[in-house]
Motif scaffolding. Sequence first.
Motif, PDB file in Angstrom:
ATOM      1  N   PHE A  63      -8.780   0.862  -2.588  1.00 34.20           N
ATOM      2  CA  PHE A  63      -7.756   1.918  -2.559  1.00 34.20           C
ATOM      3  C   PHE A  63      -7.571   2.518  -1.166  1.00 34.20           C
ATOM      4  N   ILE A  64      -8.657   2.724  -0.426  1.00 33.29           N
ATOM      5  CA  ILE A  64      -8.493   3.351   0.894  1.00 33.29           C
ATOM      6  C   ILE A  64      -7.858   2.384   1.887  1.00 33.29           C
ATOM      7  N   ARG A  65      -7.793   1.127   1.525  1.00 36.83           N
ATOM      8  CA  ARG A  65      -7.133   0.143   2.400  1.00 36.83           C
ATOM      9  C   ARG A  65      -5.707  -0.157   1.951  1.00 36.83           C
ATOM     10  N   GLY A  66      -5.245   0.541   0.927  1.00 34.44           N
ATOM     11  CA  GLY A  66      -3.904   0.236   0.404  1.00 34.44           C
ATOM     12  C   GLY A  66      -3.858  -1.104  -0.302  1.00 34.44           C
ATOM     13  N   GLN A  67      -5.022  -1.555  -0.821  1.00 34.11           N
ATOM     14  CA  GLN A  67      -5.104  -2.886  -1.433  1.00 34.11           C
ATOM     15  C   GLN A  67      -5.259  -2.823  -2.951  1.00 34.11           C
ATOM     16  N   LEU A 111      -3.659   9.591   3.159  1.00 35.09           N
ATOM     17  CA  LEU A 111      -4.362   9.123   4.354  1.00 35.09           C
ATOM     18  C   LEU A 111      -3.454   9.194   5.579  1.00 35.09           C
ATOM     19  N   ILE A 134     -18.572  12.058  -9.810  1.00 36.09           N
ATOM     20  CA  ILE A 134     -17.363  11.698 -10.550  1.00 36.09           C
ATOM     21  C   ILE A 134     -17.030  12.782 -11.577  1.00 36.09           C
ATOM     22  N   VAL A 169      -0.512   2.453   5.708  1.00 29.00           N
ATOM     23  CA  VAL A 169      -1.946   2.541   5.424  1.00 29.00           C
ATOM     24  C   VAL A 169      -2.692   1.274   5.834  1.00 29.00           C
ATOM     25  N   GLY A 216       0.815  -1.221   0.000  1.00 27.41           N
ATOM     26  CA  GLY A 216       0.000   0.000   0.000  1.00 27.41           C
ATOM     27  C   GLY A 216       0.842   1.262   0.000  1.00 27.41           C
ATOM     28  N   GLY A 223      -8.420   5.767 -13.116  1.00 28.83           N
ATOM     29  CA  GLY A 223      -8.895   6.551 -11.982  1.00 28.83           C
ATOM     30  C   GLY A 223     -10.228   7.225 -12.247  1.00 28.83           C
ATOM     31  N   HIS A 241     -15.367  11.535  -2.116  1.00 31.32           N
ATOM     32  CA  HIS A 241     -14.740  11.295  -3.423  1.00 31.32           C
ATOM     33  C   HIS A 241     -13.363  11.982  -3.501  1.00 31.32           C
ATOM     34  N   LYS A 262     -21.442   6.732  -4.645  1.00 34.71           N
ATOM     35  CA  LYS A 262     -20.030   6.667  -4.223  1.00 34.71           C
ATOM     36  C   LYS A 262     -19.353   5.495  -4.906  1.00 34.71           C
ATOM     37  N   ARG A 263     -18.038   5.611  -5.043  1.00 36.45           N
ATOM     38  CA  ARG A 263     -17.361   4.691  -5.958  1.00 36.45           C
ATOM     39  C   ARG A 263     -17.126   3.303  -5.370  1.00 36.45           C
ATOM     40  N   LEU A 268     -10.509  10.500  -3.880  1.00 35.05           N
ATOM     41  CA  LEU A 268      -9.492   9.704  -4.566  1.00 35.05           C
ATOM     42  C   LEU A 268     -10.017   9.310  -5.930  1.00 35.05           C
ATOM     43  N   GLN A 269      -9.112   9.201  -6.875  1.00 35.15           N
ATOM     44  CA  GLN A 269      -9.499   8.716  -8.206  1.00 35.15           C
ATOM     45  C   GLN A 269      -8.639   7.509  -8.570  1.00 35.15           C
ATOM     46  N   CYS A 270      -7.412   7.741  -9.012  1.00 35.52           N
ATOM     47  CA  CYS A 270      -6.585   6.564  -9.350  1.00 35.52           C
ATOM     48  C   CYS A 270      -6.121   5.834  -8.106  1.00 35.52           C
ATOM     49  N   ASP A 278     -13.315   2.448  -4.489  1.00 35.30           N
ATOM     50  CA  ASP A 278     -12.669   3.031  -3.309  1.00 35.30           C
ATOM     51  C   ASP A 278     -12.281   1.982  -2.275  1.00 35.30           C
ATOM     52  N   HIS A 314     -13.726   8.176   1.113  1.00 31.75           N
ATOM     53  CA  HIS A 314     -14.789   7.540   0.329  1.00 31.75           C
ATOM     54  C   HIS A 314     -16.015   8.446   0.251  1.00 31.75           C
ATOM     55  N   GLN A 322     -10.156   7.221   6.276  1.00 36.43           N
ATOM     56  CA  GLN A 322     -10.486   6.324   5.151  1.00 36.43           C
ATOM     57  C   GLN A 322     -11.944   6.525   4.729  1.00 36.43           C
ATOM     58  N   PRO A 359      -2.758   6.331  -0.144  1.00 39.30           N
ATOM     59  CA  PRO A 359      -2.154   5.889   1.122  1.00 39.30           C
ATOM     60  C   PRO A 359      -1.302   6.978   1.790  1.00 39.30           C
TER      61      PRO A 359
END
Lengths: 165, 794
Positions: B29-33, A106, B677, A74, A34, B510, A94, B22-23, A96-98, B26, A91, A87, A103
């Motif tokens: 990505f928010i978990r670093g996964q 955050l 988006i 992360v 991550g 993205g 919005h 909502k996406r 984050l995109q790519c 996510d 979400h 985190q 990480p």
Amino acid sequence: MDVSIVVNGKQVTRDIEPRQLLVHFIRETPGLTGTHWGCDTSNCGACVVLMDGAPVKSCTILAAMCEGHEIRTVESLERDGRLDPVQQGFHERHALQCGFCTPGMLMTARALLDENPDPTDEEIRIAISGAICRCTGYKNIVSAVRWAAEHEAAAKHGDGLRQEV
Amino acid sequence: MATTENLPTAEAERPIGFGRLKRKEDARFIRGQGTYLDDIRLPGMVHGAMLRSPYAHARILSIDTSRALAHPNVAAVITAKDLETLGLAWMPTISYDTQAVLAGDKVRFQGQEVAFVIATDEYSANDALQLIEVDYEPLPAVVNARKALDPDAPVIRDDKAGQRDNLASPLWEAGDKESTDRAFAEADTVVTRDIIYPRCHPAPLETCGIIADFNPATGQLDIYNGNQAPHAHRTVYAHVAGLAEHMIRIRCQDIGGGFGNKVPVYPGYVCAIAGSIVAGVPVKWVENRTENLTSTGFARDYVMRSEMCAKDGRITGLRVNVIADHGAFDSTAQPTKFPAGFFHIVCGSYDLQASHVQVKAVYTNKAPGGVAYRCSFRITEAVYLVERMVDALALEMKVDPIELRLRSFIAPAQFPYETTTGWTYDSGNYAATMQVAMDLAGYNELRREQAEKRARGELMGIGVSFFTEGVGAGPRKHMDILGLSMNDGADLRVHPSGKAVVSISAQTQGQGHETTFAQIVAEELGIPPEDVEVRHGDTDRSPYGLGTYGSRSTPVSGAAVAVVSRKVRDKARQIAATMLETRPEDLAWEKGRWYVKGDPEKGALIEEIAARAYSGEELPEGFEGGLDAQVIYDPPNLTYPYGAYIAVVDVDPDTGHVKVRRFIAVDDCGVRINPMIVDGQIHGGLAEGIGIALMELLSFDEEGNCLNSSFMDYLIPTALECPDFELGETVTPCPHHPLGAKGVGESPNVGSPPAIVNAVIDALHETHGVEHIDMPCTPARVWAAMQGRPEPPQ
């Protein structure tokens, strides 16, 4: 050389080259990809982790310098199946995109809120100004950190935190 | 009108169909996964590193790899000689030129690929680069595009038979010279400007990389790579490497941004493939940031001279001459029949009497490229030019720049509108959108504030731009890349449980495709978007198509998904008729359900129909069973999104530093599938536009050394350079897109640089007489302009 670092609460000991960067040490630990690498020059912040609670750019720290220190990445944010408010905020808003900078963003945000639970938008912008996001234009990141700050404060007052994702 | 300040309602957050969903992506990505290229490790994998030229132009006298090969961790060193034996020394570019995979006789730009080392680990591979000895004989370099065609300029591409100068492609024209000459002869005002759109770089946060895994036993080549067009890459590899296309599988998992930079095939990719074929193990190659900035697809680099004229208070004509700097190899990204991309959309949003455009492309000793950095094939250059010219004309005519635009716009009743350079704009109401932007900005109030500040010696500028883009390439009869039509496939399968998988050929970097495309299916079939899985990024699991760039995902793939959903819906109608013992024409549709006209209680839900489709029960006569469909979508035209942008800047009188205080963006991209988006896309592109206008530049010294080879000196905006963007919208549906949608991802990057530069000039013209400053408007350049000094040469 043998180096022993506490990564996300677990002792990781490895025989490494003295020149190995912390970001590579972390990424070579199973399951911890991550933390990203983006620039080599400490400009982009994709590699930000917490070292003893303070945000650092792991691409410009040697793993050997972290002997005996505690690193948080992360992957440590979610605890017992509950997302960290930053985190959730990313979400919800919005932010984050790519996802490549996410990480680092955050962890930077987490460090900010640990230090300053109620930052102004300007303080948030200053805090994340060491990190580059090429996708979001930062507006929603600022909003996400505000969301996290507000919900963290509410949670402390027993209002609880909505959990999705 | 909606702004981002209107918080969504709970209902809008959980739509079956369009809305601020909502996406889905996510969660990982928010978990670093996320799984980005460098996160993938295959058993037995080795690592590649590239040796690059320190010279912009030099003859290679010798390459000695013996010391590198003696390194204990090095498995192989590949040079041009080795590639020649495999027939891989040169590769085609996406513009029908050839590019050296590894330099053999000469290097032609600084950073050009010279040798490829394969070692057990990344550190060793990079160590071994230092052990390769290359003897170079430096040659004079051609750096300035304006001098590339001088008779005494050294010929860069002497590898090409018959090439006697540095012309990369013949003069290309659009519009009409004679009628343009006439418009200028009849005009009462004419302005002329020399304008450079400088070389900049998309610089996605994740650099380019690849893992090539050739299995000698089966002949299968597995490629992991973050690229924007996996199917097209597969076809190119089949041609380049002589491998069977059906034995190549390309997987693009998560991609850390592309912005056009990840469209081309790069020499490092070919070297990794060659390395895996030779070594029989997976080879990973990931470039570093300097390699990304100095060798992979740059953007823009258009040197332009333009004249614009007006008669009776409105714009009537435009003349443009461009020298396009393509670098050492012509690998610009554009459809085949458009050697200057869509630059001839330079007539903009205005009802002109005539226009004439000439573009000449030259070779220089700089990195190859000319990719569209968040732009539909040179539209960014076009919009920047025309919007700067309109402001120059307004200054000359002493008329408000918005007023001149309003007087000159194409009127709503003129759509579909044929431009003087041959585009057919689909729909628009430009004045209405301009008005929304003026209201949101408080334009008249801003002008008052500016006057007050000026009286106090403060420098405030208000800049406007109004753009029209043509996005969603494109119609098969006009557009192809390397002979491949720019159509997209979609494949939709509804399972017996009523849950669905839609496979698309667009490739997210993205943009949120996993959410948006699920919403399209949801809208069309009436099943919740969480029950629709969007599959992409794997050539074995998705239909053929040309990928994501040029804002083409929604216009082409989005349309494909809508059409395939409707096909499934029609199929469901047939089945429902059998289930309900009636005729298909007696059924009516509501979201998620076919019911009997006149008896709405009697109906069948889509999941009931799906269950029936796979069951042993009776189906319509001749019906095969199952509930799925596939399509290839050939768009009848591009879509033409547009927008009105207003920038407010403050210029520090003591340093020339420009601060963007406010940025108002009103976009009309037709129907918005996921407005959240869309807003996010606009925010991101505006930030890039601020970077291009004020900070981002690839510059070179006279010997061709790149002066901006890291993020220390290639400056990208942070949260401190970006204001709190203010968005608005108007909605003028696209008449030919099945959902009424137009592309939007690139609009903000296209529209914002001229608004910002116009604002800078607006701040300085009255007090300092400044008429033009080339981008990026750095403090040094702005300050020099304020002192009346010429700009530093580029």
